[in-house]
Design a protein around this motif. Structure first.
Motif, PDB file in Angstrom:
ATOM      1  N   GLY A  54     -89.127  46.907 -32.993  1.00 39.10           N
ATOM      2  CA  GLY A  54     -87.934  47.380 -33.662  1.00 39.10           C
ATOM      3  C   GLY A  54     -88.151  47.323 -35.164  1.00 39.10           C
ATOM      4  N   VAL A  55     -87.327  48.066 -35.891  1.00 38.32           N
ATOM      5  CA  VAL A  55     -87.373  48.038 -37.342  1.00 38.32           C
ATOM      6  C   VAL A  55     -85.929  47.979 -37.835  1.00 38.32           C
ATOM      7  N   ASP A  56     -85.695  47.113 -38.815  1.00 38.02           N
ATOM      8  CA  ASP A  56     -84.378  46.990 -39.441  1.00 38.02           C
ATOM      9  C   ASP A  56     -84.533  47.400 -40.899  1.00 38.02           C
ATOM     10  N   TYR A  57     -83.874  48.492 -41.277  1.00 40.16           N
ATOM     11  CA  TYR A  57     -83.957  49.002 -42.646  1.00 40.16           C
ATOM     12  C   TYR A  57     -82.753  48.584 -43.477  1.00 40.16           C
ATOM     13  N   LEU A  58     -82.239  47.397 -43.267  1.00 37.20           N
ATOM     14  CA  LEU A  58     -81.026  46.943 -43.941  1.00 37.20           C
ATOM     15  C   LEU A  58     -81.086  47.126 -45.444  1.00 37.20           C
ATOM     16  N   GLU A  59     -82.214  46.809 -46.046  1.00 36.26           N
ATOM     17  CA  GLU A  59     -82.311  46.833 -47.504  1.00 36.26           C
ATOM     18  C   GLU A  59     -82.612  48.217 -48.069  1.00 36.26           C
TER      19      GLU A  59
ATOM     20  N   ASP B 184     -81.480  52.297 -48.341  1.00 33.62           N
ATOM     21  CA  ASP B 184     -80.315  53.170 -48.218  1.00 33.62           C
ATOM     22  C   ASP B 184     -80.702  54.354 -47.337  1.00 33.62           C
ATOM     23  N   ARG B 185     -80.617  54.130 -46.013  1.00 28.96           N
ATOM     24  CA  ARG B 185     -81.008  55.184 -45.088  1.00 28.96           C
ATOM     25  C   ARG B 185     -80.211  55.087 -43.808  1.00 28.96           C
ATOM     26  N   GLU B 186     -80.155  56.195 -43.118  1.00 31.16           N
ATOM     27  CA  GLU B 186     -79.543  56.265 -41.790  1.00 31.16           C
ATOM     28  C   GLU B 186     -80.583  56.810 -40.838  1.00 31.16           C
ATOM     29  N   PRO B 187     -80.704  56.297 -39.657  1.00 29.19           N
ATOM     30  CA  PRO B 187     -80.045  55.117 -39.131  1.00 29.19           C
ATOM     31  C   PRO B 187     -80.701  53.840 -39.643  1.00 29.19           C
ATOM     32  N   ARG B 188     -79.936  52.757 -39.522  1.00 34.20           N
ATOM     33  CA  ARG B 188     -80.450  51.481 -39.997  1.00 34.20           C
ATOM     34  C   ARG B 188     -81.605  50.991 -39.128  1.00 34.20           C
ATOM     35  N   PHE B 189     -81.520  51.205 -37.813  1.00 37.27           N
ATOM     36  CA  PHE B 189     -82.524  50.664 -36.888  1.00 37.27           C
ATOM     37  C   PHE B 189     -83.387  51.769 -36.293  1.00 37.27           C
ATOM     38  N   GLU B 190     -84.609  51.382 -35.932  1.00 38.43           N
ATOM     39  CA  GLU B 190     -85.484  52.253 -35.160  1.00 38.43           C
ATOM     40  C   GLU B 190     -86.196  51.420 -34.111  1.00 38.43           C
ATOM     41  N   ALA B 191     -86.431  52.038 -32.958  1.00 38.69           N
ATOM     42  CA  ALA B 191     -87.372  51.502 -31.977  1.00 38.69           C
ATOM     43  C   ALA B 191     -88.620  52.362 -32.090  1.00 38.69           C
ATOM     44  N   VAL B 192     -89.774  51.705 -32.168  1.00 38.36           N
ATOM     45  CA  VAL B 192     -91.033  52.417 -32.389  1.00 38.36           C
ATOM     46  C   VAL B 192     -91.965  52.160 -31.215  1.00 38.36           C
ATOM     47  N   TYR B 193     -92.459  53.234 -30.628  1.00 46.77           N
ATOM     48  CA  TYR B 193     -93.358  53.167 -29.472  1.00 46.77           C
ATOM     49  C   TYR B 193     -94.697  53.790 -29.848  1.00 46.77           C
TER      50      TYR B 193
ATOM     51  N   GLY C   1     -77.835  35.012 -31.632  1.00 50.42           N
ATOM     52  CA  GLY C   1     -78.341  35.946 -32.629  1.00 50.42           C
ATOM     53  C   GLY C   1     -79.741  36.440 -32.321  1.00 50.42           C
ATOM     54  N   ASN C   2     -80.221  37.269 -33.241  1.00 51.50           N
ATOM     55  CA  ASN C   2     -81.534  37.892 -33.072  1.00 51.50           C
ATOM     56  C   ASN C   2     -82.319  37.706 -34.372  1.00 51.50           C
ATOM     57  N   PRO C   3     -83.349  36.856 -34.354  1.00 51.63           N
ATOM     58  CA  PRO C   3     -84.009  36.417 -35.581  1.00 51.63           C
ATOM     59  C   PRO C   3     -84.680  37.493 -36.425  1.00 51.63           C
ATOM     60  N   MET C   4     -85.002  38.647 -35.872  1.00 43.64           N
ATOM     61  CA  MET C   4     -85.690  39.659 -36.668  1.00 43.64           C
ATOM     62  C   MET C   4     -84.740  40.581 -37.424  1.00 43.64           C
ATOM     63  N   LEU C   5     -83.447  40.429 -37.224  1.00 48.38           N
ATOM     64  CA  LEU C   5     -82.505  41.220 -38.004  1.00 48.38           C
ATOM     65  C   LEU C   5     -82.481  40.679 -39.426  1.00 48.38           C
TER      66      LEU C   5
END
Length: 179
Positions: free
Chosen positions: A60-65, A67-76, A142-146
């Motif tokens: 997974g990827v969290d782009y919180l920091e 400024d993009r949409e979507p915030r999350f991605e799953a990468v295969y 919770g989920n530690p990688m967020l």
């Protein structure tokens, strides 16, 4: 088949199932939505020219920091061992209810990696046969990688060598009053 040829073939065959496709640093990358991900995955698995028979990495990827949409991605990362090519599929996920359908029925190697993604990022993976925590304890909250996962102080419960270099260890109160 070159990566650019893979991209062109996928665009022609999948059409609107892809939100975009590009070659990044020499790798074929397909962007799709959760609703279209199964279609893309089945295409990569079953199309004779693609013949993708191995999934090596899921994260997974969290782009919180950013400024993009979507915030999350799953990468295969999906490979064809017979055709010797790799396709990276990036699935943009909704921030409020991140969910990506399981591909364990297509590639059994996705089993533990999808569980890890569920555990570390909290992404739902509908269709997974055994979706439960993989690394963290069952009662972990919770989920530690967020990236907005709170960082907290915990007392360390080590009892081994408790007196070894004890002058270097600060208590929480000493640490907080420092400065």
């Amino acid at each position: 088949m070159t990566h650019q040829e893979l991209i062109e073939k996928a665009k022609a065959d999948l059409g609107d199932a892809l939100t975009s496709a590009e070659v990044v640093l020499g790798d074929a990358v397909l962007h799709t939505s959760p609703e279209q991900f199964r279609r893309v995955a089945e295409y990569l698995k079953n199309d004779p020219a693609m013949d993708c028979n191995n999934v090596s990495h899921i994260t997974g990827v969290d782009y919180l920091e950013q400024d993009r949409e979507p915030r999350f991605e799953a990468v295969y990362e999906i490979h064809s061992l017979t055709k010797n090519h790799t396709v990276r599929v990036r699935v943009g996920l909704d921030e409020d209810e991140p969910s990506v359908p399981s591909v364990t029925d297509l590639w059994s190697g996705a089993d533990f990696a999808e569980r890890e993604m569920f555990d570390m990022y909290g992404f739902d993976v509908p269709g997974h046969p055994n979706l439960k925590r993989l690394i963290m304890p069952d009662d972990w909250e919770g989920n530690p990688m967020l990236k907005d996962y709170p960082l907290v102080w915990e007392d360390i419960a080590f009892s081994h060598n408790a007196d070894h270099k004890s002058e270097l260890v600060q208590t929480k109160a000493e640490y907080e009053t420092e400065d």
